[in-house]
Design an enzyme around this catalytic site. Sequence first.
Site, PDB file in Angstrom:
ATOM      1  N   TRP A   1      36.909  46.256  40.354  1.00  0.00           N
ATOM      2  CA  TRP A   1      37.716  45.088  39.959  1.00  0.00           C
ATOM      3  C   TRP A   1      39.204  45.208  40.308  1.00  0.00           C
ATOM      4  CZ3 TRP A   1      35.343  47.484  35.377  1.00  0.00           C
ATOM      5  CH2 TRP A   1      34.012  47.108  35.215  1.00  0.00           C
ATOM      6  N   HIS A   2      39.542  45.987  41.314  1.00  0.00           N
ATOM      7  CA  HIS A   2      40.953  46.163  41.649  1.00  0.00           C
ATOM      8  C   HIS A   2      41.356  45.350  42.879  1.00  0.00           C
ATOM      9  CE1 HIS A   2      40.877  50.297  39.376  1.00  0.00           C
ATOM     10  NE2 HIS A   2      40.735  49.247  38.590  1.00  0.00           N
TER      11      HIS A   2
END
Length: 591
Positions: free
Chosen positions: A525-526
């Site tokens: 999720w970066h």
Amino acid sequence: MASAGAVKLFLLCLVLWVYTLSSCQGKQNFYPFGYPFIKKASTFSTKSSSFSSIGGENAYDYIVVGGGTAGCPLAATLSQNFSVLLLERGGVPFANPNISYLSNFHMTLADTSPTSASQYFISTDGVLNSRGRVLGGGTSINAGFYTRASTRFIKKVGWDEKLVNESYPWVEKQIVHSPKVAPWQVALRDSLLDIGVSPFNGFTYDHVYGTKIGGTIFDQFGRRHTAAELLLSGNPQMLTVLVHATVQKVLFDTSGKSPKAMGVIFKDENGNQHQAFLVNNPRSEVILSCGAIGTPQMLLLSGIGPRAELKRMRIPLVLDNEFVGKGMADNPLNTIFVPSKRPVQQSLIRTVGITKFGVYIEASSGFGQSNDSIHFHHGMMSAEIGQVSTIPPKQRTPEAIQAYIKRKKDLPHEAFKGGFILEKLARPISTGHLSLINTNVDDNPSVTFNYFKHPKDLHRCVHGIRMATKVVQSEYFTNFTQCDNQTVEKILNMSVAANVNLVPKHPNDTNSLKQFCKDTVITIWHYHGGCHVGKVVTPGYRVIGIQRLRIVDGSTFDESPGTNPQGTVLMMGRYMGLKILRKRLGKAAGV
């Protein structure tokens, strides 16, 4: 005398009780106990909000779109001196136990309903992912790890280092904690040092080479503290926060030499539309803090982007900018499954190995153990929480999805007793793009990240997987798990099997580390990019070619800061709020 932590827990429980009581009584217009400025979007009155009455009751000095990781500290800071309207499309995190507690980490991410605090999306690469849809944004649904950016990153983006070092502690004193280090994380620490990821830097927020223990937004009781709590630092007389307020587009005055932001159109929880406007002051601004997916999407929906795309979507052109939505990147993650013959305590990321060749080594453990959740998730690496499914778009048939669900549910409980070693690329060179599928802001845009398209990314992944297998083979993990030392081939075979998805596996998955990297790529999720400095925004994050419109979030980054970006995005909200106030008021700002 009760400890400060116990008192804080009691107060938070009281907030939950009061909120729940007001919910039962149907009195949710205001959220009590310290948050009187948070209201439902439907309470907003637009009687005085029109172009003919700008400066009236519902005009604001700043309108912040997105109450997430950056938006909350930004709004709180600006409200010290000016009127601020913060618009968040989701609800509040305070009364949701699936958000609040570490033990329920997976549940919100597994919830794919339209009202979930997590909005899942699938990139065209075939990797499931998630976006925050709740006050607090990603801090309300993530794994909680907190670290600062490297000094190299701070210098690269041109931030004032003194102000940066004032802004980080402002966040840390309010919502960041020293973690309890579970045995799995201790085994990782010792293994990393054993294979040469040294020195051991102890507990630190700083981004330094070697092995370290980072911070967390989960307290000693396992309760999450989100960016939403930073709103308590705002001026309640100057701050209005509307939840379930979905902004549909930014409004512009195009009569001058360059378009000027005037306000926004948003819909409330009942689907009714409202307009909110800025006061008639050239320094007032609409500030987008919708995240790396939401912000470029909002620019496009508002008429700022590539001319051809806007024409295709029949969106009136406000400004032609070919770079909106370009340069999208996501840090690819690959995992190594580690079985265990002994019970494993739940742990999220707490220990990290920061290598000099651009790979981070982390770990998670202890999921898939409870009877009530085994059919819902397999921990941090679950397909349901957007982690492992890499089914190509053309193969996402209803039949294939149902077959996957059945196959996953039939997995034996013991298959997921253990944990994972995580290998993440620090600065991927491969980038992609974002574009609109339709003009409905509730729908996800099309996103492509092009994982491992650049050969250097693939080369680093291979190096990282080799390092991760050495970690698994170290005596510290074999002693802890009470499992025999495994060959690399067997470790990879177990990892491919644990990586539950619909992608047909290649015969050489475990013989070719390059193929292993490609076939088992997932996300942590970066993702970032889409509104880069110099192409979409100025170094001060003003949208190029537009008056009174700024962006403050990770969409402006061309790399993800630190081992986890949330600390720096939180700091960025505070930092930019201070920068704006000091530039506008000087010493009179008082901050």
